[in-house]
Every structure is written in C-alpha cells, then in structure tokens.
Design an enzyme around this catalytic site. Structure first.
Site: not given
Ligand code: BJW
Length: 224
Positions: A52, A86-87, A104, A134, A172, A194
């Site tokens: 980080y 989410q960023n 997030h 603390c 995604s 994209l």
């Molecule tokens: C462009 C481009 C350009 C590129 N122009 N576009 C099984 C089934 C269902 C769910 C689960 C499961 N097992 C576990 C779970 C839950 C789990 C989960 O979803 N897991 C999956 C992997 C299956 N989720 C959690 O644990 C979450 N908590 C939860 O569910 O709690 C329970 C609850 C919820 C609600 C109420 C009560 C209880 C927590 C999720 C935490 C995610 N954390 C992260 C890292 C921390 C932050 C950080 O370090 O930055 O967050 S993971 C990472 O992924 C980060 C992001 O915010 C997140 C999403 O990623 P994002 O933004 O979609 O990026 P990419 O890379 O995946 O996609 C980029 C896209 O951009 C692509 O489509 C490209 O095509 C596009 N692109 N260039 C336009 N120029």
C-alpha cells in the site's frame, strides 16, 4: 434526473494506476490472499504496508484524467449525482468531485485495528506505527479487504435503487457486493467499459472504449 455512478479501477487506468484483473494487473503481480485479506495482514503486516505504501506513492504521482474531470463537471450540473467508487485512490476528489463514496476505503487514510480510530495516512506506514488515539501499534491502511464489509452500504443501496440511471464505469464486476448493485437498480442501467464485463448482459446498454474518451462523450450527451 437522479444518476448513481459506480466507478472501478478502469477509470484510473489512463492516469497510470494499474487495474487488478487486466493482463499485467496487480493480481498477476501480487497474491491477493497475502496483501488484500485480514489474514494476510496478520501473517505479514510489513508486506502489506509495502504494497500500500507503493500504491500510495503511485497515486500521489498520478493526476486525474478526462474521465474523472467529466464526472466532476456532471455533478456541477442540473442532475442529482451520487458518485460511488471502489477505488481507493483520490483522483475523483482531485478532479473536483465532492462527497465521493469510497466503498472500499481510501489509500490516504489510516485505521487503527485496535480502536477503529481513523486519521490521514502518512506517505509511508509501518507495522509498529502507534495509533495517535490509543497508541496501540495496530496501524493499517483504511481499505476494505476480502471478507470485510464494504463501507456506506445503506447509503449506496438507497442511491442505486432510487436512481433514474445507474452507470458502472471501468469495473470488471467480479467483486461483490459492488458487482450486484446493477440488480438493485430500478431505472435505466448503463455499463461503460473498455470491453464488456462478465455482467454486461445485466445492463440495458453498453458503451465500449477507453474511459478518457467514452466518459466525456457520455457526459456531453446529458447536456442536450
Ligand atoms: C477500463 C480501462 C479503461 C481497464 N477505460 N475501462 C463467492 C461468490 C460471491 C461473492 C464471494 C464469493 N466468495 C467471496 C465473496 C465475497 C468477496 C468477493 O466478491 N469475492 C469475489 C472475488 C468472488 N467480496 C468481499 O469479500 C467483500 N465483502 C463482502 O462481501 O462482505 C460481505 C457483505 C457485503 C455487503 C453487506 C454485508 C456483508 C469485500 C471486497 C473487498 C475488495 N477489496 C479490493 C482490494 C482493497 C482495495 C485496494 O487495495 O485497492 O478492492 S479487491 C479489488 O477489486 C479492489 C477493487 O476495488 C475491486 C474491484 O476491482 P475493479 O475496480 O472492478 O477492477 P478490475 O481490475 O477487476 O477491473 C477493471 C476493469 O476496467 C476491467 O473490466 C477493464 O476492462 C476495465 N478497464 N482499462 C475503461 N482505460
């Protein structure tokens, strides 16, 4: 019109910040179990802080792009815009967006794992850093890891369900609960990416292409 917008890593890609799941993305370079779970942090907090700290440095060196700027401009117009991201970067804020909902968490904030106190993160954090409230050496980045509950979910679900238009940009749609928000939307739904995401068919329509081109062009259509 009420517009709820969800952004993901793709909107910051052209600012030079890596996405997670694209080719060469962060999850191809790092083991997410080690750097983005509470269990990984408990095993090796120094590794997680290094991850980080490097991302915070990249973010500080980056600038908002035309997509961030267009969304800030949209919110200044007649529509009622809720911007959810989410960023963990602060490029929406630096583009001029106010009241950005960081589901997030935020790279620029620190969290005490012992007392839940939050404060502005220093440029670099280390495991033994004491909490200013603390004094426990339990400093962590204020980000939401897998298995943790994303922030502001009540506000987010209310905004998405009440919107006339829900737009997902640069995500995604692989991570829940963000990926499931489209199912709550009662109004029109639009994906701007994209290329179509794995949930593209859940949206009424799609716009494909790089965010710096597609987002300003879409915002322009709302002026008419
Ligand atoms: C462009 C481009 C350009 C590129 N122009 N576009 C099984 C089934 C269902 C769910 C689960 C499961 N097992 C576990 C779970 C839950 C789990 C989960 O979803 N897991 C999956 C992997 C299956 N989720 C959690 O644990 C979450 N908590 C939860 O569910 O709690 C329970 C609850 C919820 C609600 C109420 C009560 C209880 C927590 C999720 C935490 C995610 N954390 C992260 C890292 C921390 C932050 C950080 O370090 O930055 O967050 S993971 C990472 O992924 C980060 C992001 O915010 C997140 C999403 O990623 P994002 O933004 O979609 O990026 P990419 O890379 O995946 O996609 C980029 C896209 O951009 C692509 O489509 C490209 O095509 C596009 N692109 N260039 C336009 N120029």
């Amino acid at each position: 019109m009420k517009i709820a917008i969800l952004t993901g890593a793709g909107i910051s890609a052209e600012s030079g910040l890596g996405t997670f799941r694209d080719k060469g993305g962060l999850w191809s370079q790092y083991d997410l179990e080690e750097v983005a779970t509470p269990e990984g942090f408990a095993r090796n907090p120094a590794l997680v802080h290094d991850f980080y700290n490097a991302r915070r440095a990249n973010c500080m060196a980056a600038s908002p792009n035309d997509a961030h700027l267009a969304l800030a401009e949209l919110a200044a117009g007649p529509h009622e815009v809720t911007l959810i991201t989410q960023n963990v970067d602060d490029l929406h804020e630096r583009a001029g967006s106010q009241d950005v909902i960081h589901m997030h968490g935020a790279l620029m904030r620190a969290l005490c794992a012992s007392c839940d106190h939050r404060w502005d993160a220093p440029a670099a954090m280390a495991p033994a850093d004491p909490c200013p409230a603390c004094t426990a050496p339990a400093t962590r980045p204020d980000v939401v890891w897998f298995g943790e509950v994303p922030y502001h979910m009540d506000r987010i679900m209310t905004a998405v369900a009440g919107a006339d238009l829900f737009v997902a940009i640069g995500t995604s749609a692989e991570v829940y609960p963000a990926a499931g928000l489209v199912e709550l939307a009662m109004g029109e739904t639009l994906e701007i990416n994209l290329e179509p995401s794995m949930r593209a068919r859940a949206f009424d329509r799609q716009i494909g292409g790089p965010a710096t081109e597609t987002v300003p062009a879409w915002v322009n259509t709302l002026r008419i």
